[in-house]
Motif scaffolding. Sequence first.
Motif, PDB file in Angstrom:
ATOM      1  N   SER A   1     -38.629 -57.019  90.696  1.00 55.57           N
ATOM      2  CA  SER A   1     -38.313 -55.253  90.740  1.00 55.57           C
ATOM      3  C   SER A   1     -38.691 -55.414  92.446  1.00 55.57           C
ATOM      4  O   SER A   1     -39.715 -55.902  92.564  1.00 55.57           O
TER       5      SER A   1
ATOM      6  N   THR B   1     -38.772 -52.749  95.621  1.00 59.45           N
ATOM      7  CA  THR B   1     -38.686 -51.109  96.356  1.00 59.45           C
ATOM      8  C   THR B   1     -38.711 -51.651  97.228  1.00 59.45           C
ATOM      9  O   THR B   1     -39.596 -52.160  98.436  1.00 59.45           O
TER      10      THR B   1
ATOM     11  N   GLN C   1     -35.250 -51.095  94.383  1.00 59.93           N
ATOM     12  CA  GLN C   1     -34.733 -49.960  93.779  1.00 59.93           C
ATOM     13  C   GLN C   1     -34.852 -49.049  95.299  1.00 59.93           C
ATOM     14  O   GLN C   1     -35.619 -49.844  95.808  1.00 59.93           O
ATOM     15  N   SER C   2     -35.455 -47.824  96.257  1.00 59.52           N
ATOM     16  CA  SER C   2     -35.523 -47.040  96.916  1.00 59.52           C
ATOM     17  C   SER C   2     -35.166 -46.109  96.292  1.00 59.52           C
ATOM     18  O   SER C   2     -34.383 -45.297  95.818  1.00 59.52           O
TER      19      SER C   2
ATOM     20  N   ALA D   1     -31.032 -48.399  90.288  1.00 60.13           N
ATOM     21  CA  ALA D   1     -31.610 -49.128  91.079  1.00 60.13           C
ATOM     22  C   ALA D   1     -29.851 -50.285  90.686  1.00 60.13           C
ATOM     23  O   ALA D   1     -29.229 -50.228  89.704  1.00 60.13           O
TER      24      ALA D   1
END
Length: 164
Positions: free
Chosen positions: A37, A39, A70-71, A131
């Motif tokens: 993942s 970010t 993702q953010s 995401a």
Amino acid sequence: MKKKSLNILIVALAVVAIFGGMLAIYVNDAKDSFAESITVDSDGVTETVVSVNDLTLIPTQRKDYTLSLQSEIEGTFDVVLDCEETRDGGMKQFVFVTVKSGDSVVYEGGLSDLLGDTDVMFQVEIDSETAVQLTICYEMPESVGNEAQGTSADFDIHIRIEKV
């Protein structure tokens, strides 16, 4: 009594050896189903490196690696994937790569091109709730013969994500 204790010890060692073998297989499979993942930082720019070590394939085999982008900041982001070979194991000329952002194919081509001067560039829409799945698929075609036997690839994927 001594013989019974010896038999119990042998059985216990056999059970430990079986569990050790199962654990080794599990760890190896977990390495093959790589997922990570990423970010995006609050300033809208993130750079990271993902290492692919000892990628090995046989004809018709494929391995998928998933990155979850993702953010907390919503919007459109430029994504650049730049691959850098760390060791030439002779496999890059035999492998076909597909990169998908969600369901959209953003790159199809040879691993040798990616390890050369070709960068993968595309845009993604990221919202704070969902995401974006980035999937990198490495596949060795059925037409590859014994010339690929014993080959492997080691490389780093430099990932840069920047808010537009």
